[in-house]
Write a protein that holds these residues in place. Structure first.
Motif, PDB file in Angstrom:
ATOM      1  N   TYR A  53     -56.771 -40.252  26.627  1.00 16.08           N
ATOM      2  CA  TYR A  53     -57.271 -40.832  25.385  1.00 16.08           C
ATOM      3  C   TYR A  53     -58.254 -41.956  25.711  1.00 16.08           C
ATOM      4  CZ  TYR A  53     -53.578 -38.675  22.452  1.00 16.08           C
ATOM      5  OH  TYR A  53     -52.757 -37.815  21.775  1.00 16.08           O
ATOM      6  N   THR A  55     -62.250 -44.010  24.037  1.00 15.85           N
ATOM      7  CA  THR A  55     -63.068 -44.332  22.859  1.00 15.85           C
ATOM      8  C   THR A  55     -64.529 -43.935  23.056  1.00 15.85           C
ATOM      9  OG1 THR A  55     -63.635 -46.554  23.649  1.00 15.85           O
ATOM     10  CG2 THR A  55     -61.570 -46.332  22.423  1.00 15.85           C
ATOM     11  N   VAL A  85     -60.426 -41.208  20.557  1.00 11.23           N
ATOM     12  CA  VAL A  85     -59.483 -41.597  19.492  1.00 11.23           C
ATOM     13  C   VAL A  85     -59.997 -42.886  18.860  1.00 11.23           C
ATOM     14  CG1 VAL A  85     -57.065 -42.039  18.907  1.00 11.23           C
ATOM     15  CG2 VAL A  85     -57.620 -40.566  20.846  1.00 11.23           C
ATOM     16  N   GLY A  86     -61.070 -42.809  18.106  1.00 12.60           N
ATOM     17  CA  GLY A  86     -61.585 -43.982  17.412  1.00 12.60           C
ATOM     18  C   GLY A  86     -61.917 -45.115  18.356  1.00 12.60           C
ATOM     19  N   TYR A  88     -60.582 -48.998  20.298  1.00 14.55           N
ATOM     20  CA  TYR A  88     -59.481 -49.383  21.187  1.00 14.55           C
ATOM     21  C   TYR A  88     -58.164 -49.539  20.434  1.00 14.55           C
ATOM     22  CZ  TYR A  88     -63.269 -50.396  24.480  1.00 14.55           C
ATOM     23  OH  TYR A  88     -64.357 -50.298  25.293  1.00 14.55           O
ATOM     24  N   GLU A  89     -58.207 -50.158  19.274  1.00 17.93           N
ATOM     25  CA  GLU A  89     -56.967 -50.350  18.516  1.00 17.93           C
ATOM     26  C   GLU A  89     -56.440 -49.033  17.965  1.00 17.93           C
ATOM     27  OE1 GLU A  89     -57.660 -53.389  15.629  1.00 17.93           O
ATOM     28  OE2 GLU A  89     -57.790 -54.977  17.130  1.00 17.93           O
ATOM     29  N   ASP A  90     -57.343 -48.085  17.708  1.00 20.47           N
ATOM     30  CA  ASP A  90     -56.893 -46.762  17.265  1.00 20.47           C
ATOM     31  C   ASP A  90     -56.140 -46.046  18.379  1.00 20.47           C
ATOM     32  OD1 ASP A  90     -58.132 -46.837  14.632  1.00 20.47           O
ATOM     33  OD2 ASP A  90     -60.038 -46.682  15.690  1.00 20.47           O
ATOM     34  N   ARG A  92     -54.471 -47.536  20.763  1.00 16.49           N
ATOM     35  CA  ARG A  92     -53.165 -48.230  20.830  1.00 16.49           C
ATOM     36  C   ARG A  92     -52.224 -47.743  19.739  1.00 16.49           C
ATOM     37  NH1 ARG A  92     -53.612 -53.910  18.457  1.00 16.49           N
ATOM     38  NH2 ARG A  92     -53.651 -52.548  16.626  1.00 16.49           N
ATOM     39  N   ASP A  93     -52.707 -47.679  18.502  1.00 19.62           N
ATOM     40  CA  ASP A  93     -51.824 -47.327  17.384  1.00 19.62           C
ATOM     41  C   ASP A  93     -51.359 -45.878  17.463  1.00 19.62           C
ATOM     42  OD1 ASP A  93     -52.140 -49.890  16.474  1.00 19.62           O
ATOM     43  OD2 ASP A  93     -53.616 -49.387  14.935  1.00 19.62           O
ATOM     44  N   GLN A  94     -52.250 -44.980  17.900  1.00 19.23           N
ATOM     45  CA  GLN A  94     -51.840 -43.581  18.001  1.00 19.23           C
ATOM     46  C   GLN A  94     -50.789 -43.393  19.081  1.00 19.23           C
ATOM     47  OE1 GLN A  94     -54.788 -40.640  17.338  1.00 19.23           O
ATOM     48  NE2 GLN A  94     -53.880 -39.134  18.721  1.00 19.23           N
ATOM     49  N   HIS A 114     -52.140 -53.984  25.016  1.00 17.16           N
ATOM     50  CA  HIS A 114     -51.671 -52.635  24.719  1.00 17.16           C
ATOM     51  C   HIS A 114     -50.559 -52.248  25.692  1.00 17.16           C
ATOM     52  CE1 HIS A 114     -55.996 -51.510  23.164  1.00 17.16           C
ATOM     53  NE2 HIS A 114     -55.485 -52.564  22.559  1.00 17.16           N
TER      54      HIS A 114
END
Length: 472
Positions: A53, A55, A85-86, A88-90, A92-94, A114
């Motif tokens: 994963y 960005t 996956v969007g 950096y925070e995306d 992490r959240d996924q 993260h």
């Protein structure tokens, strides 16, 4: 914050009902409880698929797709599947969500906070044994390599970037650096040359310079600073004052030394010497690149955003002014400290140890391959993590053409590589991202807050509010 805590509790509870795909609850729990153990012989040639994963935009995915076949010439049974996956925070959240159902990737872009979050479930592989392994592996082309990193490979990493992998309080290595950026000082070289000005090397010089610029152009805001959080954290590092700790009492920034520099910079704001991204309402590069109306003549921002710090070219391809780039000001120019940013790579635990070893081989390939690092840096504007990239023929030729016009990204990278001894990273723990957010908000509140009840009272309040918010 409450949602994060609740989800972390859910992750912990779900360890008992199976986090790892294809595992029963007991084996899944055992996988996460134990440190990864390298299989005898390392990679056995098994056919495995590993997921990554990140960005990356299309231009960077193209670079990656060019090098995966080269990796597969060495390891044809390792299939690499990568996914944007969007942001950096995306990512992490996924991953945070996928950990609850055992569907996490093998490799991911990561920032230290993260990794600290993932490690609540002990989901990240520590890399120390892999790095130190002298197991010899035969590749498909008949050549061999040791599983770990050679002494030369380790020494080739820029030290500050490599050290980030151990910022978790237990002395263990959790990440390898992938591509990096930092903060640099952009300045209007044309304006500086015309007025006999010199870029500042210290904050004292910066204050004097801002006063000079205000005399030349009273309507200007001489300096724009994009990241309030970076400014606060960097000052802590330059002054040697407490910010956070990975162990014990995490939040240490409420102290007199830090209050003094915040008060000083509030005074700069009151004199219209400086503005910040949150106060200005946009990246301060917009103020810096303006050619009419109010403008700034210096901007502190990401080294990877150099193209955004350049004014638009006219129809003939000419620019309104030349951009100069140098390191940010220091408290002590002889002991520079500049923040290290940009993604690293982490590897997740898996029930199949061959997937972990295969993931390591791919991470090792991306982070130690000079050709890949040079190509990725060229396409991204980020700084390569290896010192030897500076001698790569193609990259070196482009660096030789660095200037404040069309080749501004190389000028930025050149400054970054010249200050390789100055990089620092902050302690990482579950909550370090919250501290970063709060000290950024603290700067803003201190600058624009009402001090009619006394400046010391205002400063005390914004600091205590930040600590209280961190502890919620």
């Amino acid at each position: 914050m409450k949602k994060i805590v609740a989800l972390l509790l859910l992750v912990t509870m779900l360890l008992g009902i199976g986090l790892m795909s294809g595992c029963n609850s007991n084996s899944a729990t055992e996988v996460l409880k134990k440190d990864f153990v390298i299989p005898e012989g390392g990679y056995d040639g098994s056919a495995v698929t590993i997921t990554f994963y990140h960005t990356m935009g299309q231009n960077l995915r193209d670079v990656l797709d060019k090098f995966i076949p080269e990796f597969n010439k060495l390891y044809p049974n390792i299939t690499v599947v990568h996914e944007q996956v969007g942001g950096y925070e995306d990512v992490r959240d996924q991953i945070k969500t996928e950990l609850t159902v055992g569907n996490q990737p093998n490799i991911a872009y990561c920032y230290p906070d993260h990794v600290a979050l993932y490690n609540v479930a002990r989901a990240v592989v520590t890399l120390d044994d892999l790095i130190a392994s002298d197991i010899e592996i035969t590749r498909a082309d008949g050549t061999t390599e040791i599983l770990g990193l050679t002494a030369e490979q380790q020494a080739d990493f820029i030290e500050g970037y490599y050290a980030e992998g151990k910022e978790f309080g237990d002395g263990k290595m959790y990440t390898l650096p992938f591509s990096k950026s930092t903060e640099v000082l952009y300045y209007n070289k044309t304006f500086f040359d015309a007025n006999g000005l010199t870029p500042p090397t210290t904050w004292d010089e910066m204050e004097t310079l801002c006063a000079q610029i205000k005399e030349i152009d009273p309507t200007s805001i001489p300096l724009g600073y994009d990241s309030e959080a970076n400014w606060f954290i960097t000052m802590c590092e330059q002054l040697g004052s407490d910010y956070t700790s990975a162990t014990g009492d995490h939040y240490l920034f409420n102290n007199d030394t830090n209050k003094q520099f915040v008060k000083r910079f509030r005074e700069w704001y009151q004199k219209e010497y400086v503005t910040t991204q949150e106060i200005y309402g946009a990246y301060t590069s917009g103020l810096f690149t303006a050619t009419t109306g109010q403008r700034s003549y210096m901007s502190i921002g990401s080294s990877a955003g150099a193209k955004h710090q350049r004014p638009a070219a006219d129809a003939s391809g000419n620019y309104a002014f030349e951009v100069g780039i140098t390191t940010i000001p220091q408290v002590d120019a002889a002991n520079p400290k500049v923040i290290s940013q940009g993604p690293s790579l982490c590897i997740f635990k898996d029930a199949n140890p061959q997937e972990v070893v295969a993931s390591w081989l791919f991470v090792k390939y991306l982070t130690t391959n000079v050709n890949f690092q040079a190509a990725f840096a060229d396409a991204s504007g980020y700084v390569p993590v290896l010192k030897s990239v500076a001698d790569h023929p193609t990259y070196a030729a482009k660096m030789a053409q660095a200037d404040g016009f069309n080749n501004i990204t190389y000028l930025s990278a050149k400054v970054c590589m010249e200050q390789a001894n100055a990089y620092y990273t902050s302690p990482a723990f579950n909550g370090s991202a919250k501290a970063r957010d709060e000290v950024g908000s603290l700067i803003q509140a201190a600058f624009i807050g009402d001090a009619s009840g006394g400046l010391d009272a205002l400063i005390d309040k914004v600091f205590q509010d930040a600590i209280n918010n961190c502890n919620k």
